[in-house]
Design an enzyme around this catalytic site. Structure first.
Site, PDB file in Angstrom:
ATOM      1  N   ASP A   9       0.862  -1.191   0.000  1.00  0.00           N
ATOM      2  CA  ASP A   9       0.000   0.000   0.000  1.00  0.00           C
ATOM      3  C   ASP A   9       0.897   1.239   0.000  1.00  0.00           C
ATOM      4  O   ASP A   9       1.817   1.345   0.802  1.00  0.00           O
ATOM      5  CB  ASP A   9      -0.881  -0.034   1.262  1.00  0.00           C
ATOM      6  CG  ASP A   9      -1.917   1.070   1.277  1.00  0.00           C
ATOM      7  OD1 ASP A   9      -3.100   0.765   1.484  1.00  0.00           O
ATOM      8  OD2 ASP A   9      -1.552   2.251   1.098  1.00  0.00           O
ATOM      9  N   GLU A 108      -3.153  -0.002  -3.771  1.00  0.00           N
ATOM     10  CA  GLU A 108      -3.059  -1.146  -2.871  1.00  0.00           C
ATOM     11  C   GLU A 108      -3.303  -2.442  -3.635  1.00  0.00           C
ATOM     12  O   GLU A 108      -4.237  -2.538  -4.419  1.00  0.00           O
ATOM     13  CB  GLU A 108      -4.167  -0.944  -1.833  1.00  0.00           C
ATOM     14  CG  GLU A 108      -4.210  -1.894  -0.720  1.00  0.00           C
ATOM     15  CD  GLU A 108      -5.364  -1.564   0.233  1.00  0.00           C
ATOM     16  OE1 GLU A 108      -6.011  -0.491   0.084  1.00  0.00           O
ATOM     17  OE2 GLU A 108      -5.631  -2.388   1.100  1.00  0.00           O
TER      18      GLU A 108
HETATM   19  P1  TTP Z   1      -5.234   5.038   1.486  1.00  0.00           P
HETATM   20  O1  TTP Z   1      -4.231   4.014   1.066  1.00  0.00           O
HETATM   21  O2  TTP Z   1      -6.303   4.642   2.429  1.00  0.00           O
HETATM   22  O3  TTP Z   1      -4.473   6.263   2.199  1.00  0.00           O
HETATM   23  P2  TTP Z   1      -3.103   6.946   1.836  1.00  0.00           P
HETATM   24  O4  TTP Z   1      -2.373   6.211   0.772  1.00  0.00           O
HETATM   25  O5  TTP Z   1      -3.323   8.400   1.552  1.00  0.00           O
HETATM   26  O6  TTP Z   1      -2.317   6.879   3.215  1.00  0.00           O
HETATM   27  P3  TTP Z   1      -1.702   5.604   3.945  1.00  0.00           P
HETATM   28  O7  TTP Z   1      -1.984   4.415   3.066  1.00  0.00           O
HETATM   29  O8  TTP Z   1      -0.231   5.866   4.074  1.00  0.00           O
HETATM   30  O9  TTP Z   1      -2.372   5.543   5.263  1.00  0.00           O
HETATM   31  O10 TTP Z   1      -5.923   5.668   0.228  1.00  0.00           O
HETATM   32  C1  TTP Z   1      -5.247   5.845  -1.012  1.00  0.00           C
HETATM   33  C2  TTP Z   1      -5.686   7.139  -1.671  1.00  0.00           C
HETATM   34  O11 TTP Z   1      -7.101   7.127  -1.869  1.00  0.00           O
HETATM   35  C3  TTP Z   1      -5.393   8.374  -0.854  1.00  0.00           C
HETATM   36  O12 TTP Z   1      -4.084   8.872  -1.065  1.00  0.00           O
HETATM   37  C4  TTP Z   1      -6.454   9.325  -1.293  1.00  0.00           C
HETATM   38  C5  TTP Z   1      -7.635   8.436  -1.668  1.00  0.00           C
HETATM   39  N1  TTP Z   1      -8.647   8.477  -0.588  1.00  0.00           N
HETATM   40  C6  TTP Z   1      -9.677   9.397  -0.671  1.00  0.00           C
HETATM   41  O13 TTP Z   1      -9.764  10.166  -1.637  1.00  0.00           O
HETATM   42  N2  TTP Z   1     -10.609   9.445   0.337  1.00  0.00           N
HETATM   43  C7  TTP Z   1     -10.543   8.625   1.432  1.00  0.00           C
HETATM   44  O14 TTP Z   1     -11.401   8.705   2.344  1.00  0.00           O
HETATM   45  C8  TTP Z   1      -9.467   7.675   1.506  1.00  0.00           C
HETATM   46  C9  TTP Z   1      -9.346   6.741   2.700  1.00  0.00           C
HETATM   47  C10 TTP Z   1      -8.555   7.638   0.474  1.00  0.00           C
HETATM   48 MG    MG Z   2      -2.159   4.126   0.876  1.00  0.00          MG
END
Ligand code: TTP
Ligand code: MG
Length: 352
Positions: A9, A108
């Protein structure tokens, strides 16, 4: 054969892509999402880099709240196409490492790397993959490695940022016990509330929920109770499955002011429907599920969905069905509306 599953991820994905594209922002708090409009903005945060997270800013937080927490952060709009392109590059890299890959979101994917034979070698492979991604895309990623998808997913959360965590089978029960119940994928605020009521205890840990019998959990949560009984014991047999091509097209709109005015809500909703339908037509897809989202005053957000056995191909019917879902919202809940949205889940037509 012992299964070895790797979950990769990307860290703070949208924000780190922005940081890469704008190196002068490095080290600063970056928030990607809606326009904060000096604190009056009404959308939400998509994601924030780790600098911004120190201020308590996270995905799905109202952007106005993010502005209040750190007005000096760099606020940037979402550039979906850019992140999709980067995502494709990353998935291409991953495919080179395992024949069995399941992409679960833009940033992911699970890899079944059972062929590697040992957790030690799996860790080396994770470092190699992260290295290649960093060399080619200049972006940090984290990996969780375990005997199943669920433990790999939780291990990845614990490995963040920019790390790898291996949880071998023999350690996995001990690893899970002290964690909060929300760490189990699929346990949201509603399930947590049901469990807390049953156990008459707050801040439930996985070890607490292990005390319930399978029957009790099924009684409380229906079929998910069965899965949960297994998950709190570190059991998850679900295979890494090449995801079926399922796409969804969605549009939403946040009103400048919360409203109950039908003359304001319906034209906007019709516009969203027409945008979704136009995009669907361009792709030559048909619709299996319509989801309507409604966010009311106070940020209370609900969705209603309708699925069709035979994919819908008539957009007049799409419009009628979507309207009915919206009308249900408006009759069931009398609060002013902050946001409305409509999403169509589409399946690629099977070859004829
Ligand atoms: P995530 O993998 O959940 O979050 P992240 O990569 O920003 O952070 P980390 O994995 O390090 O905790 O989500 C991937 C992308 O999806 C994120 O960069 C932006 C988007 N996203 C949204 O637009 N809204 C949301 O509520 C979430 C959870 C993610
Ligand atoms: Mg992420």
């Amino acid at each position: 054969m012992k299964r070895i599953i790797l979950l990769l991820d990307m860290d703070a994905f949208f924000a780190m892509v922005e940081e890469r594209e704008n190196p002068h922002f490095a080290g600063k708090p970056i928030v990607v999402g809606a326009d904060p409009k000096e604190g009056r903005g009404r959308g939400v945060v998509s994601t924030a880099n780790y600098e911004a997270r120190k201020y308590g800013i996270h995905s799905a937080l109202p952007i106005s709240e993010a502005f209040r927490l750190c007005p000096s952060a760099v606020f940037l709009p979402v550039q979906g196409e850019l992140y999709s392109r980067v995502s494709e590059n990353i998935m291409e890299i991953l495919k080179g490492y395992a024949p069995l890959m399941e992409q679960v979101s833009l940033d992911e994917a699970y890899l079944d790397i059972s062929f590697i034979g040992s957790f030690e070698k799996a860790k080396e492979l994770a470092e190699k993959i992260r290295n290649e991604i960093f060399q080619k895309e200049k972006l940090p990623a984290s990996c969780g490695i375990a005997q199943n998808k669920m433990v790999a997913k939780i291990a990845c959360e614990k490995a963040k940022p920019n790390g790898v965590l291996v949880v071998e089978q023999k350690e996995s029960e001990r690893f899970l016990l002290p964690l909060g119940i929300r760490e189990i994928p699929g346990v949201g605020p509603k399930t947590k509330a049901v469990l807390e009521k049953f156990f008459e205890k707050r801040e439930l840990k996985i070890q607490d929920v292990k005390k319930a019998t399978r029957e009790e959990l099924v009684e409380l949560l229906g079929i998910f109770g069965n899965t949960l009984y297994e998950k709190v014991r570190g059991i998850d047999e679900s295979p890494v499955a090449v995801a079926q091509e399922v796409k969804s097209v969605g549009k939403e709109h946040t009103f400048e002011k919360d409203t109950r005015d039908a003359e304001e809500i319906f034209p906007v909703f019709q516009q969203l429907i027409s945008e979704v339908c136009t995009e669907l037509k361009e792709e030559g897809f048909s619709c299996k599920t319509i989801t309507v989202v409604c966010r009311f005053q106070g940020f209370e957000t609900h969705t209603k969905a309708k699925s069709f056995k035979e994919p819908l191909q008539d957009w007049k019917i799409f419009e009628k069905e979507a309207m009915q879902l919206l009308l249900k919202f408006l009759t069931e809940n009398l609060k002013p509306v902050r946001l409305i949205g409509v999403r169509a889940r589409v399946a690629a037509r099977e070859a004829e």
